[in-house]
Design an enzyme around this catalytic site. Structure first.
Site: not given
Ligand code: GAF
Length: 383
Positions: A36, A125, A158, A170, A219
């Site tokens: 994304d 969530s 966020e 999300d 991440y």
């Molecule tokens: C998390 C992030 F919030 C999403 O934006 C996305 O990058 C995901 O990880 C991985 O696909 O849910």
């Protein structure tokens, strides 16, 4: 508690005012992971775990937020600038901050919250909390944003307030999901296509019980590594601001200039985009064998190239493979823990869940939560 009457009574008893009540769902991603923020493709579905928000105006200039899950009330001054404090209230407060930044004057209000989206399990969530609060507050001030705009504002909560560098997936699916459908989203222009989930297919979500937050370092590191690969491609042929614009041939040509990990991360993202688009086509044709094959390949890529899985999630996927009814299984969401999504023939779903849970418990000594879910509608007003 999904019953709005119970929720209404709770708000009424605490705040002595009748609330307007809203709901926003969590999500499961069928395929398209870490694509994304590369302006690529994702295919999530909203699920029947959700967060409810009840809101009523106040005349004392205070913002009072009560979480039934945490059994905790927080009080803020509506006129004072909101500050994040690594607390659950950052999400609703961030909504106020972003809306204020957009030029809206937010008066005092009472907000009750309750949700059953498992926390820290990769089922969004926090997105559900942002989206439901955004819907509640905008509706109280008489503003109505289209779903995609509302999702973008929540993503900014966020990114800019909470400090998590997530993409749009999300918040988008929580705001725009559709019952019985997954949604193929083009994260570049936010155009989307609904992909029907066959009625005889269940979404079985298996929680490894390993918690992970996207605010954590993994991440961010993975994102930085994949973006470094993109920068190298862009330095050669231009017009590749995001990995969405890159091809596997680009990696063949310039991969040797990349850090080995960056090359692997990019290979995951580029190939995942191709799989996601292909998966939607397979779903449309009802070719579930192809859907399952693509999910298996997506998990391999997520685990081995992106190194976004963990021992428990790899095991949860492996343990599912020979259980009758399985169509496809993979780790879903931000990674490093959380849940796997299993597409399972509906008639086999209860036995599938029991067998998988038993096998996982035998291997790890932890009883996993396993949920048989359905694709649900996105956020809306309940009453
Ligand atoms: C998390 C992030 F919030 C999403 O934006 C996305 O990058 C995901 O990880 C991985 O696909 O849910």
């Amino acid at each position: 508690m999904h019953d709005p009457a119970v929720f209404r009574s709770m708000h009424l008893a605490r705040f002595n005012a009748a609330p307007a009540i809203f709901v926003a769902p969590g999500r499961v991603n069928l395929i398209g992971e870490h694509t994304d923020y590369a302006e690529g493709f994702v295919m999530p579905a909203a699920i029947d775990f959700a967060t409810l928000a009840g809101i009523s105006p106040r005349s004392d200039g205070k913002i009072v937020i009560y979480s039934e899950n945490y059994a905790e009330e927080k009080v803020f001054d509506a006129a004072a600038p909101a500050v994040a404090s690594k607390h659950w209230s950052d999400y609703p407060l961030g909504v106020v901050a972003i809306l204020t930044g957009e030029g809206h004057k937010i008066p005092g209000f009472s907000l009750s919250l309750w949700g059953d989206v498992p926390l820290g399990s990769g089922l969004s969530s926090s997105a559900a909390l942002e989206v439901v609060t955004m819907l509640a507050v905008t509706s109280m001030i008489g503003v109505s944003y289209p779903g995609p705009v509302l999702a973008r504002l929540c993503q900014r909560v966020e990114n800019e307030f909470v400090g998590a560098n997530c993409g749009i997936m999300d918040q988008f699916i929580s705001a725009n999901g559709a019952k019985d459908h997954a949604l193929l989203l083009d994260c570049r222009d936010l155009s989307f296509k609904l992909a029907p989930i066959p009625p005889n297919v269940a979404l079985v979500i298996a929680n490894t019980m390993v918690k992970h937050s996207i605010a954590g370092g993994d991440y961010r590191t993975r994102r930085a590594e994949s973006e470094a690969a993109c920068a190298i491609i862009n330095s050669h042929r231009g017009g590749v601001p995001f990995l969405r614009d890159a091809t596997l041939e680009d990696l063949e040509k310039w991969g040797h200039e990349m850090e080995p990990k960056s090359l692997l991360r990019a290979r995951h993202v580029i190939s995942e985009n191709l799989r996601t688009v292909a998966c939607e086509k397979a779903l449309e044709k009802g070719d579930m064998a192809e859907v399952g094959r693509l999910m298996a390949e997506a998990h391999r890529s997520y685990s081995q190239d992106f190194e976004g899985s963990c021992v428990e999630a790899d095991a949860m996927v492996a343990l599912a493979q020979d259980i009758p009814g399985l169509i496809g299984a993979r780790l879903t969401g931000g990674g490093f823990g959380g849940c796997t999504i299993n597409l399972v023939e509906q008639s086999h779903a209860p036995a599938f869940a029991e067998t998988l849970g038993g096998r996982y418990a035998a291997q790890f000594g932890i009883v996993p939560q396993i949920h048989i879910c359905h694709a649900s509608d996105g956020a809306h007003r309940l009453e």
